[in-house]
Design an enzyme around this catalytic site. Structure first.
Site, PDB file in Angstrom:
ATOM      1  N   CYS A  23       0.838  -1.189   0.000  1.00 55.07           N
ATOM      2  CA  CYS A  23       0.000   0.000   0.000  1.00 55.07           C
ATOM      3  C   CYS A  23       0.875   1.241   0.000  1.00 55.07           C
ATOM      4  O   CYS A  23       2.098   1.151   0.047  1.00 55.07           O
ATOM      5  CB  CYS A  23      -0.888   0.013   1.236  1.00 55.07           C
ATOM      6  SG  CYS A  23       0.103  -0.023   2.726  1.00 55.07           S
ATOM      7  N   CYS A  26       3.329   1.654   2.848  1.00 52.45           N
ATOM      8  CA  CYS A  26       4.567   0.882   2.739  1.00 52.45           C
ATOM      9  C   CYS A  26       5.597   1.680   1.932  1.00 52.45           C
ATOM     10  O   CYS A  26       6.763   1.757   2.295  1.00 52.45           O
ATOM     11  CB  CYS A  26       4.331  -0.449   2.025  1.00 52.45           C
ATOM     12  SG  CYS A  26       3.075  -1.473   2.766  1.00 52.45           S
ATOM     13  N   ASP A 425       5.587 -31.729 -14.523  1.00 55.04           N
ATOM     14  CA  ASP A 425       6.382 -31.855 -13.316  1.00 55.04           C
ATOM     15  C   ASP A 425       5.407 -32.239 -12.211  1.00 55.04           C
ATOM     16  O   ASP A 425       4.200 -32.072 -12.365  1.00 55.04           O
ATOM     17  CB  ASP A 425       7.054 -30.508 -13.025  1.00 55.04           C
ATOM     18  CG  ASP A 425       7.789 -30.521 -11.719  1.00 55.04           C
ATOM     19  OD1 ASP A 425       8.503 -31.496 -11.484  1.00 55.04           O
ATOM     20  OD2 ASP A 425       7.640 -29.577 -10.939  1.00 55.04           O
ATOM     21  N   ASP A 606       7.282 -26.027 -12.812  1.00 52.53           N
ATOM     22  CA  ASP A 606       7.380 -24.802 -12.031  1.00 52.53           C
ATOM     23  C   ASP A 606       8.777 -24.483 -11.512  1.00 52.53           C
ATOM     24  O   ASP A 606       9.159 -23.337 -11.454  1.00 52.53           O
ATOM     25  CB  ASP A 606       6.411 -24.854 -10.840  1.00 52.53           C
ATOM     26  CG  ASP A 606       6.858 -25.851  -9.794  1.00 52.53           C
ATOM     27  OD1 ASP A 606       7.404 -26.889 -10.203  1.00 52.53           O
ATOM     28  OD2 ASP A 606       6.683 -25.596  -8.606  1.00 52.53           O
ATOM     29  N   ASP A 610      12.986 -27.404 -13.617  1.00 51.89           N
ATOM     30  CA  ASP A 610      12.236 -27.570 -14.865  1.00 51.89           C
ATOM     31  C   ASP A 610      12.644 -26.539 -15.903  1.00 51.89           C
ATOM     32  O   ASP A 610      12.203 -26.603 -17.042  1.00 51.89           O
ATOM     33  CB  ASP A 610      10.736 -27.419 -14.606  1.00 51.89           C
ATOM     34  CG  ASP A 610      10.223 -28.432 -13.617  1.00 51.89           C
ATOM     35  OD1 ASP A 610      10.592 -29.602 -13.768  1.00 51.89           O
ATOM     36  OD2 ASP A 610       9.487 -28.053 -12.700  1.00 51.89           O
TER      37      ASP A 610
END
Lengths: 711, 55
Positions: A23, A26, A425, A606, A610
């Site tokens: 936000c 931050c 995977d 992922d 891979d």
């Protein structure tokens, strides 16, 4: 890099990835807290990419920046600073060209409309000259993309879409200039510039989509730590960049830090999060003598490593090279538009040459004949073709995006439509890739708040999973005192005056019991220990999605880097053949063998392990939970826990291909109508402009039918 | 005709000004963080020292 040149001091530029920026406060907090620190010149938050960019003196280490951010409550990870990539610059250049061509096209059209509505004599001459003044620099500037690409293709004896475009635009501009000088009635400046404008829009859309895809290898190197703390022979410590660490030095790795180099553990016991390398979610315990590789995350306790390989020689750099090599085979893929242009360009040029020859023979004079030949070129210029493919792909990508599927590359949709076998995977792809409690958590109502308070204090994946599960169940954390994390063991604290512990069962109860994987214990005071078991479950609708994929292709299999025992149950439940315990290189070999057999492989994966396989597959898909590498190597990324996006994306890609083919048919049909008119000399600049706009509108309109293709 | 000699340069200059403004904003990185620009408007000025102490 203006900032650096303006200030005399040598400034360094660091980038930190801060996923916790959510936000405005931050942003304000980070910028306000970092800026006054000594040695820091500027700190700027990029909210879109969740990064902090810091300009600082070389005395400030990335590690110091990280701890400064940690003090104000943000988890940060330093990433290697990088120049804006080639691809991004290309997109910016195209956007600039679109702006220039758009400006020119509108102004020239304004002047052309008054010519068509009957301006004659001096007014027409002036308007032609003005158009020429606007058009000439525009064609030179905005046409570069096409001229360069056409030149490259011609030099290699090939032809692509850009060859007829370049010839058409150049001839039309040259002839219009001649008309302007000789005070003739027909100038095609508007046609030439409008053509560039439309085509550049197509090119820009395509390039903007492709932007993110190209930086796969770069993101991989960002995953390694930018450096680490080494022990000097004299006994002191110093911070070194990853590339400057020599084999044989000693590296100190704090808990929560990523390893900057490969090495052997010399001192300390901890566990490492290897998910980046192997894709396995279970942390791997290491002790003296174990091998550890760069890029893994040290979870529990400080470690001292004797460095065996650093910089370019680490395992992670090796994988990067493998990905780069694997990706090259894909770059040889010829886009559908270029395949069409192989037939289109020679046909168009033959027609233009024929009409020139025909009119010369008929005795029309070279000026008249050339004018007609140029009209043929302009009318057949593949405006519709150039716009048809990107328009369809962008509309389809937009529709997929609403379903949470991000397409990074236009050609990915073309390739996805051709898929005839699939490889998956396991961890993080077929399964969720994060531990989840197996059964309902067996905790008493008075124990749950205490367990949550302890679980929140640790960064261990299982503790995080426990905290998340308890929070979802609506448990509120109990107030705790003396919260302490004991490296390699667990967390302890005092809750309401009673000691509470969460961690290894052997630490809580009986040192002799072996610690099974994915199990944690919890004990409040003298109550009996609760065993909490965790598992990495299948994605909720994996079976249904695999069923749908079977209708598309019968050749499906699992390629996993995980242990055999972990793969077998998943393979059994989905009824898929599986190969387990594969290294990244072996996965790559599998994919390349299929490719060599002429198959079009879809790789779904992922992890970093891979990466090479994703890059080698004909097309690849990764979940958004994947590592940065997986996401950048893949052509499509899907958000959420469901596996359904995979069949949805394939169906959408096939529909897109169908629409693209229809658009080609439309473009050819339009040419069958317009070309005879042009060849008989009946096409004026006005007619050319109208024809070009309508054919473009027609293909864009047809492409818009794809906006609900992802259902 | 005399009107055109004034109006056409004005029209072209206005268009050119828009083009230059766009190219400038592009090259100074104003499109790098579009989401950030939207939330930055909500950042308050830092509170003056004294009231902060009083609280």
């Amino acid at each position: 890099m203006n900032v650096i040149s303006r200030i005399a001091l040598p400034l360094e530029h660091s980038e930190l990835s801060v996923p916790g920026i959510r936000c405005a406060s931050c942003i304000a907090r980070i910028e306000r807290e970092l800026a006054p620190l000594p040695g820091i010149h500027a700190a700027r938050v990029n909210f879109t990419s969740k990064r902090v960019l810091v300009d600082h003196e070389s005395s400030v280490t990335p590690e110091a920046l990280r701890s400064a951010l940690a003090r104000i409550g943000f988890d940060a990870e330093a990433i290697a600073a990088h120049a804006p990539t080639e691809a991004r610059r290309e997109t910016q250049r195209l956007l600039r060209a679109v702006a220039v061509a758009g400006f020119a096209a509108m102004n020239i059209m304004l002047l052309s409309v008054s010519i068509w509505s009957g301006a004659t004599g001096a007014t027409r001459a002036m308007f032609h000259w003005l158009s020429a003044l606007i058009a000439m620099p525009t064609v030179v500037y905005a046409g570069q993309t096409f001229f360069l690409s056409a030149w490259r293709a011609m030099r290699h004896g090939r032809t692509n879409m850009d060859v007829p475009i370049s010839i058409g635009v150049t001839l039309a501009t040259a002839l219009s200039l001649f008309e302007t000088i000789t005070n003739g009635p027909h100038a095609y400046f508007d046609g030439a510039v409008m053509l560039l404008f439309f085509l550049l829009i197509g090119r820009f859309l395509d390039s903007a989509m492709r932007d993110r895809a190209r930086s796969g290898v770069e993101a991989l190197l960002r995953q390694t730590a930018p450096g680490g703390t080494i022990l000097l022979p004299g006994g002191g410590t110093a911070w070194r960049k990853a590339g400057e660490i020599e084999p044989g030095t000693r590296l100190i790795v704090a808990a929560g830090e990523r390893l900057a180099a490969d090495g052997l553990v010399e001192d300390g016991t901890s566990s490492l999060d290897l998910s980046l390398i192997t894709g396995e979610s279970r942390p791997e315990p290491v002790s003296v003598g174990s091998r550890a590789v760069a890029g893994t995350l040290n979870l529990d306790a400080p470690l001292t490593l004797c460095v065996t390989a650093a910089g370019e020689n680490t395992t992670i750099a090796e994988i990067a090279r493998m990905m780069e090599a694997a990706g090259q085979s894909r770059s040889r893929y010829v886009r559908i538009a270029d395949r069409a242009a192989r037939f289109y360009a020679p046909a168009v040029h033959t027609l233009a040459a024929l009409s020139f020859a025909g009119w010369m023979i008929a005795g029309a004079g070279w000026h008249q004949s050339l004018l007609i030949a140029v009209a043929v070129l302009i009318i057949t210029c593949p405006c519709a073709l150039g716009l048809a493919v990107p328009a369809a792909q962008v509309v389809a990508a937009g529709s997929l995006m609403r379903r949470g599927i991000l397409v990074k590359d236009g050609s990915a949709l073309e390739r996805l439509a051709e898929v005839d076998c699939m490889r998956f995977d396991k961890t993080g792809t077929l399964t969720l890739g994060r531990p989840q409690p197996i059964d309902a958590l067996l905790l008493d109502p008075n124990e749950a708040p205490a367990a949550l308070a302890l679980a929140r204090a640790s960064k261990h994946p299982i503790a995080r999973a426990l905290a998340q599960a308890l929070e979802t169940a609506g448990v509120r954390a109990a107030p705790t005192q003396d919260l302490r994390e004991i490296p390699g063991m667990g967390v302890c604290g005092t809750i309401g005056g009673v000691p509470a512990r969460l961690g290894r069962p052997s630490w809580l109860d009986n040192p002799a019991t072996p610690d099974p994987a994915m199990v944690t214990g919890f004990r409040l005071g003298d109550a009996p220990m609760r065993l909490l078991r965790f598992d990495d479950p299948l994605r909720p609708d994996a079976a249904c999605a695999i069923g749908q994929l079977r209708q598309i292709s019968s050749d499906l299999a699992i390629l996993s880097g995980d242990r055999d025992e972990a793969v077998a149950p998943v393979a059994c439940r989905l009824a898929l053949p599986a190969a387990a315990a594969l290294t990244p290189g072996e996965k790559l070999t599998e994919i390349e063998a299929l490719r060599a057999a002429g198959r079009h492989v879809l790789m779904v994966g992922d992890g970093l392990n891979d990466g090479p396989a994703l890059a080698a597959g004909h097309v690849s898909i990764a979940p958004a939970s994947a590592s940065d590498v997986g996401q950048t190597a893949a052509d499509l990324v899907f958000v959420g826990d469901s596996l359904m996006p995979v069949p949805i994306a394939i169906r959408a890609a096939r529909r897109t291909l169908a629409i693209v083919r229809q658009n080609f048919a439309l473009a050819i049909g339009y040419n069958l109508l317009a070309v005879p008119l042009a060849m008989f000399g009946l096409v004026t600049p006005l007619l050319a402009a109208v024809a070009m706009s309508t054919s473009s509108l027609l293909v864009v309109g047809n492409a818009l039918r794809l906006r609900n293709c992802a259902r | 005709m005399s009107g055109l000699t004034i109006l056409i340069p004005i029209a072209l200059l206005l268009g050119l000004a828009g083009l230059v403004a766009f190219l400038w904003s592009l090259s100074t990185g104003q499109y790098d963080d579009l989401d950030g620009a939207a939330v930055r408007i909500l950042i308050d000025e830092p509170a003056p020292e004294e009231p902060a102490d009083a609280r």
